[in-house]
Design an enzyme around this catalytic site. Sequence first.
Site, mmCIF file in Angstrom:
data_model
loop_
_atom_site.group_PDB
_atom_site.id
_atom_site.type_symbol
_atom_site.label_atom_id
_atom_site.label_comp_id
_atom_site.label_asym_id
_atom_site.label_seq_id
_atom_site.Cartn_x
_atom_site.Cartn_y
_atom_site.Cartn_z
ATOM 1 C CE LYS A 172 -3.409 2.587 2.703
ATOM 2 N NZ LYS A 172 -4.435 2.559 3.745
ATOM 3 C CG HIS B 228 -7.348 -28.882 -36.159
ATOM 4 N ND1 HIS B 228 -6.864 -27.602 -35.978
ATOM 5 C CD2 HIS B 228 -6.849 -29.311 -37.342
ATOM 6 C CE1 HIS B 228 -6.104 -27.278 -37.018
ATOM 7 N NE2 HIS B 228 -6.073 -28.301 -37.862
#
Length: 516
Positions: free
Chosen positions: A139, A278
Amino acid sequence: MIMLKIKRALISVSDKTGLVDFARGLAALGIELVSTGGTAKTLQEAGLPVLYVSQVTGFPEILDGRVKTLHPGVHGGILAQRTQEHLEQLKEHKITPIDLVVVNLYPFRETIAKPDVTLADAIENIDIGGPAMVRAAAKNHAYVGIVVNPARYGQVLAALEQEGDLSPTLRLDLAGEAFAHTAAYDTAIANYLQGLQGQAGFPPVFSLSLVKSQDLRYGENPHQQAAFYRDPAVTGPCIANAEQLHGKELSYNNILDANSALELVREFPEPCAVIIKHNNPCGAAIAESLAAAYQKALAADPVSAFGGIVACNRQVDAATAEQMAQIFLEAVVAPDFTDEALALLKQKANLRLLKTGPLSGQTTDLLEVRKVNGGLLVQQADRAAAAPDRLQVATERRPADHEIKDLLFAMTVVKHVKSNAIVLAKDGRIIGVGAGQMNRVGAARIALAQAGSQAKGAVLASDAFFPFRDTVDEAARAGIAAIIQPGGSIRDDESVAACNQHGIAMVFTGLRHFKH
């Protein structure tokens, strides 16, 4: 001479990788080291001067070390902005600013991964003071550097040696990493505790915390950026945990296809080889040896196999590798490779070789997650399988024993084919596949056309029920001997009548296997 702006560092780490060298570098720059418990001991044993946190707070560690850094002497030093007002308050309360926080957290994930872990052990490894310091420093990153990742030590030390400070960009980057660190930690705890209450799969809040494994060149297409993330909580053999032994970097499509291949091949106890193209199997077979299984799998569709991905459920030996080396493959996934097989396959510079380790069981990953725009779909993985003693014979003719074996094989494969799906099989190998069609009879026609004359005497598997008898009629014209399907259509009687008319055996499994 560089004016060092970082004067005091608080170090408290569970992962001590690179710790001593990093701390020695900080001390060499004149930075005062403050530490706790085992970290302080490690630094002292390395001959480094260390100030204990209790000396900073004027208060001893209590409650078996549960409370040691939760004190204004620590958090005031971390959270103070370097403004006149805040600095005067620190001076009033005799608090020295802390300019660098080096913290990583108790090994919660490692603890709960142990097979004999108790709830008490898990609870004791929930860090409280560590996340508080990390969040406070993150922070206040404009004034305080925060380092949670040992891989950053060199970068941070280099910045201090060269500039005497951390740049705003680096501070912000480290702060983001710090909040990701605590978020992942809290996610692991939440998932564990919810799992104990039976909410592991579908809790009120579904949290994921994944670690980037690699940036990919691109996604499905070159204009799409992509990356691969792995779940560090998942154990067991899978693509995310596999070791790449050789070849080019895996692509987005490689990873998808390799995963599909591995998930199919691990279904079989017999030696099995699968070829994926595929995201659908174009070849799959079981046999008494892996070499024979691969030869049968390749024969199913040698045209589509070009550029495919192969998965095996046995160690790849020289005989199998010799066959694989004869065509272009993108990747081979297997529990292991013999030295001879590796030598043969490594002659192909780009061929990716992935070692999974023994496929003796499933992984701890029980869920499938699909992203949709604005959310996620989460479901249990489809691990259900048709069993011989659970098959319901629906027709006058019962399938022969060899047909039942092929029916179960075909049904296992069709589970891994995109819906609507039809798979034809004969003698432990697929001979035709119809994948991803908008209607079932269309999928059947594709599979039957691929099989050609081989369809005579073969079996057919369908991932879902037949809405009409048309698929049975198509199968009969091609000479299909037996059919396996879930059943459950309001027109099942029509399909059964068609099978009886054509002399086809048909069994129901009661299990649908849609795969979208």
